[in-house]
Enzyme design. Structure first.
Site, short mmCIF file in Angstrom:
data_model
loop_
_atom_site.label_atom_id
_atom_site.label_comp_id
_atom_site.label_asym_id
_atom_site.label_seq_id
_atom_site.Cartn_x
_atom_site.Cartn_y
_atom_site.Cartn_z
N CYS A 80 0.82 -1.21 0.00
CA CYS A 80 0.00 0.00 0.00
C CYS A 80 0.86 1.26 0.00
CB CYS A 80 -0.87 0.03 1.25
SG CYS A 80 -1.73 -1.49 1.58
N ARG B 18 4.64 0.03 -6.41
CA ARG B 18 4.66 -0.80 -5.20
C ARG B 18 3.66 -1.95 -5.28
NH1 ARG B 18 6.77 2.29 -0.64
NH2 ARG B 18 5.57 0.95 0.73
N TRP C 172 -3.25 -2.66 -1.15
CA TRP C 172 -2.90 -4.02 -1.54
C TRP C 172 -3.60 -4.90 -0.50
CZ3 TRP C 172 -0.03 -8.24 0.41
CH2 TRP C 172 0.44 -9.15 -0.55
N ASN D 151 -1.42 1.64 6.14
CA ASN D 151 -0.61 0.51 5.66
C ASN D 151 -0.27 -0.35 6.87
OD1 ASN D 151 -0.57 1.93 3.31
ND2 ASN D 151 1.63 2.40 3.34
N GLY D 152 -0.26 -1.68 6.69
CA GLY D 152 0.09 -2.56 7.81
C GLY D 152 -1.10 -3.42 8.19
N GLU E 207 18.09 -17.01 -9.26
CA GLU E 207 17.64 -15.65 -9.55
C GLU E 207 16.99 -15.58 -10.95
OE1 GLU E 207 17.02 -13.11 -7.97
OE2 GLU E 207 17.11 -11.44 -9.38
N LYS F 156 13.19 -14.43 -11.62
CA LYS F 156 12.85 -13.31 -12.53
C LYS F 156 11.80 -13.75 -13.54
CE LYS F 156 13.93 -10.57 -10.86
NZ LYS F 156 14.73 -10.46 -9.69
N GLU G 110 8.26 -14.43 -11.78
CA GLU G 110 7.52 -13.32 -11.18
C GLU G 110 6.96 -12.34 -12.20
OE1 GLU G 110 9.60 -10.84 -8.35
OE2 GLU G 110 11.42 -10.86 -9.51
N HIS H 200 19.48 -36.08 -9.90
CA HIS H 200 18.79 -36.63 -8.73
C HIS H 200 17.28 -36.36 -8.78
CE1 HIS H 200 22.60 -37.65 -6.93
NE2 HIS H 200 23.03 -36.42 -7.20
N LYS I 214 6.33 -4.23 -4.38
CA LYS I 214 7.75 -3.91 -4.39
C LYS I 214 8.36 -4.09 -3.01
CE LYS I 214 11.63 -2.56 -6.00
NZ LYS I 214 12.39 -3.60 -6.72
O1 M6R Z 1 13.41 -5.03 -0.43
P1 M6R Z 1 13.97 -6.42 -0.22
O2 M6R Z 1 15.28 -6.61 -0.90
O3 M6R Z 1 14.02 -6.79 1.22
O4 M6R Z 1 12.93 -7.37 -0.92
C1 M6R Z 1 13.05 -8.76 -0.84
C2 M6R Z 1 12.14 -9.45 -1.81
O5 M6R Z 1 10.80 -9.14 -1.53
C3 M6R Z 1 12.44 -9.04 -3.26
O6 M6R Z 1 13.77 -9.29 -3.60
C4 M6R Z 1 11.52 -9.82 -4.24
O7 M6R Z 1 11.84 -11.17 -4.22
C5 M6R Z 1 11.61 -9.22 -5.63
N1 M6R Z 1 10.31 -9.16 -6.21
C6 M6R Z 1 12.50 -9.99 -6.55
O8 M6R Z 1 12.53 -9.49 -7.83
#
Ligand code: M6R
Length: 608
Positions: A2, A27, A74, A100-101, A481, A485, A488, A504, A603
């Site tokens: 949010c 975000r 959100w 937020n929260g 990674e 990517k 997501e 395995h 984000k």
């Molecule tokens: O802000 P942070 O680095 O703590 O965030 C951690 C994860 O939420 C963040 O890396 C998330 O996995 C991303 N969407 C990856 O692209």
């Protein structure tokens, strides 16, 4: 997650609020709303969907006024819907709250308030706040907000306005970020500095369980018990251009292309090649303290966790110190063995990730010292850590982390150099690492020139539903990674695996339809990975290889090869990840996905 923006001043606030919401769109959110004091009362406009939907709503009947708050939601409690969108009002419509929260005791508060006659409209936890403020109203908005918050358990960043105390915006935070923007004859509040950067660079970061009372003439900060708190004004160094797309179609692509500059910023002024030393100003650890560290524990989530794994490999190799990498979310809910002889390194781009923050606090509570590796200056982790290193990547707006990852790895290399030097490791090895690190930005520039080739490869694989990423040694975290990517932003199922583990289990998946991305660079694991590639080829898997320039053995085995320049093993991830970022980006855009705001993602993950 949010987003909050609030304004009090002489200008019409609606355009300022809408612009602020737009700047926080990255975000992630599912609904948006505003509340404006218009001289007669509180006008609330809100709806499910994008900010464009809210704009259409306000355009039809624009609320006029110079004091207001706005929110992107959100969903946590209650589905995304008009009624569950923020702001939320009390029974008589005098107090508008954005939040937020999560209010953990919202159910018991709701029951108590209902018993007193309050009527609820939404399913949200937030609505209890507007009714609590109504309940405690006694002529001062800040007093009513403070009294309400003293009853709340959970996390919050809030902004509140009322037509009964009409020139104020009251804000408060606990566990969710909230920043005051100090203007000239006007003041702002936001959960994210980017929301107000067009208006001011003077900010005040609120601490946990602190409140701010804003009027056009000034602001004051206090605790929930109404004890004044002095907070310094800080200057934001970001430029507005950094939070704009600068001619790129998406923030993610812009950020991928910014990486050469980001690595330079991450290492600038920190390396001394002649002596093999690295300088880090903010560690708050003496050399003796660093020498006495017996173990390093790294805590992070998502992409930052992958960077931590690379850090683990570097630190163990160069400094001969045991390192453990843990998901922050797991660490906090078991009973970890950790104490004063451990150094905890917390990695977070946003510096606000709830799990990472809680894990850091838990480690500190058990006596460990915590270093924060963060991007966002003034973030909660950066402020609560005992020392830290900023990665200086500039604002990362794309939800998929790219430039923060490579900047984190670069900073981990600098920290490795520093620790290796302090612990008396071979200076020549350090000098080589420094020399190679300085050459990385130019090598990334070379890789970025392959973008057009990567578009063609993406076209061949855009319809795939599964993808396997394999790497070994320093390239294993890169495989993880690359898979993250892809999944997501393109919603294609992808798995990262250590290449040798393939036999395995995952080898059963290989057939002529399965794309396998191999990280097969000329490093110490090269021969073994080449063998794994042959095993996939024998089963007719479709191979996309990331390989070192000119490697004929890889060319013979792979269907497609993306070349990267040579570097030393620990720095390979800084190069090998770049084609994977581009590949995911192009697959996602070809599939018509919203790469900057992928579905269900946020984000900065400020809830557990
Ligand atoms: O802000 P942070 O680095 O703590 O965030 C951690 C994860 O939420 C963040 O890396 C998330 O996995 C991303 N969407 C990856 O692209």
């Amino acid at each position: 997650m949010c987003g909050i923006i609030g304004y009090t001043g002489p200008q019409r606030c609606l355009p300022i609020l809408i612009d602020g919401l737009r700047r926080m769109e990255y975000r992630g959110y599912d609904s948006a709303g505003v509340a404006i004091i218009n001289g007669k009362g509180v006008v609330v406009k809100k709806d499910v969907g994008k900010i464009a939907a809210l704009e259409a709503l306000v355009d039809a009947d624009p609320p006029h006024g110079t004091i207001g708050i706005a929110h992107t939601r959100w969903a946590t409690h209650g589905e995304p819907s008009q009624i569950n969108s923020h702001p939320h009002l009390d029974c008589r419509g005098h107090f508008a709250v954005v939040h937020n929260g999560i209010i953990e005791n919202n159910e018991s508060l709701r029951e108590t308030l209902k018993a007193k006659g309050h009527k609820f409209r939404s399913e949200t936890d937030t609505e209890v706040l507007s009714h609590l403020i109504e309940e405690y109203w006694d002529g001062s908005l800040e007093k009513a907000v403070a009294a309400a918050l003293r009853l709340v358990e959970g996390t919050y960043g809030i902004a509140v306005v009322s037509d009964l105390d009409p020139d104020k915006v009251v804000g408060a935070r606990k566990g969710s970020p909230l920043v005051v923007g100090v203007g000239n004859g006007e003041n702002f509040i936001a959960s994210d500095v980017s929301a107000m950067l067009a208006h001011t660079k003077q900010v005040v970061y609120l601490g946990d369980e602190e409140m701010v009372i804003l009027t056009p003439r000034g602001y004051r900060t206090q605790t929930l018990n109404e004890i004044p708190v002095d907070r310094e004004i800080e200057e934001i160094t970001w430029e507005l251009s950094q939070i704009e797309k600068g001619g790129f179609p998406h923030f993610m692509l812009k950020e991928i292309f910014e990486q050469p500059k980001c690595i330079q910023n991450a290492i600038r002024g920190r390396l001394m090649e002649q002596t093999g030393e690295a300088h880090l100003g903010g560690l708050n650890l003496t050399d003796d303290e660093l020498r006495s560290v017996e173990r390093i524990v790294m805590l992070a989530c998502g992409t930052s966790w992958h960077a931590a794994m690379i850090g683990e490999y570097m630190l163990e190799e160069y400094c001969r110190i045991p390192v453990e990498v843990e998901y922050a979310s797991e660490f906090r809910y078991r009973n970890p063995v950790i104490g004063p002889n451990d150094l905890v390194i917390v990695i977070s781009q946003s510096g606000e990730t709830a799990d990472t923050l809680a894990a850091m606090r838990e480690a500190q509570r058990r006596g460990a010292r915590a270093l924060g590796i963060c991007n966002t200056v003034g973030s909660t982790i950066a402020r609560e850590a005992d020392g830290g290193i900023y990665i200086h990547a500039g604002p990362e707006i794309g939800v998929a982390s790219t430039k923060a990852f490579t900047s984190q790895v670069a900073v981990l290399a600098v920290f490795t150099l520093h620790l290796a030097h302090v612990r008396g490791m071979n200076p020549e090895v350090n000098q080589e690492l420094i020399h190679e690190l300085k050459a990385i930005p130019a090598k990334i520039e070379r890789i970025l020139k392959s973008d057009a080739q990567i578009v063609e490869i993406a076209k061949m694989f855009q319809k795939t539903t599964n993808c396997l990423y394999l790497g070994r040694g320093y390239n294993f975290p890169v495989a993880l990674e690359g898979a993250l990517k892809l999944k997501e932003i393109s919603y294609v199922h992808a798995e990262g695996y250590p290449a040798a583990e393939m036999k395995h289990g995952p080898i059963a998946l290989i057939d002529e339809k399965m794309p396998v991305v191999f990280l097969c660079t000329r490093d110490s694991a090269y021969d073994k990975v080449l063998n794994n590639m042959s095993e996939v080829r024998a089963r007719r898997g479709r191979i996309i290889a990331i390989a070192t320039e000119g490697d004929e053995s890889v060319r013979e085995r792979a269907d497609q090869v993306i070349w990267i320049p040579h570097t030393i093993d620990p720095l390979v991830p800084l190069l090998s990840v770049v084609p994977l970022q581009l590949l995911s980006y192009h697959v996602a855009t070809l599939r018509g996905c919203n790469v900057d705001q992928p579905r269900n993602l946020a984000k900065s993950v400020t809830v557990e």
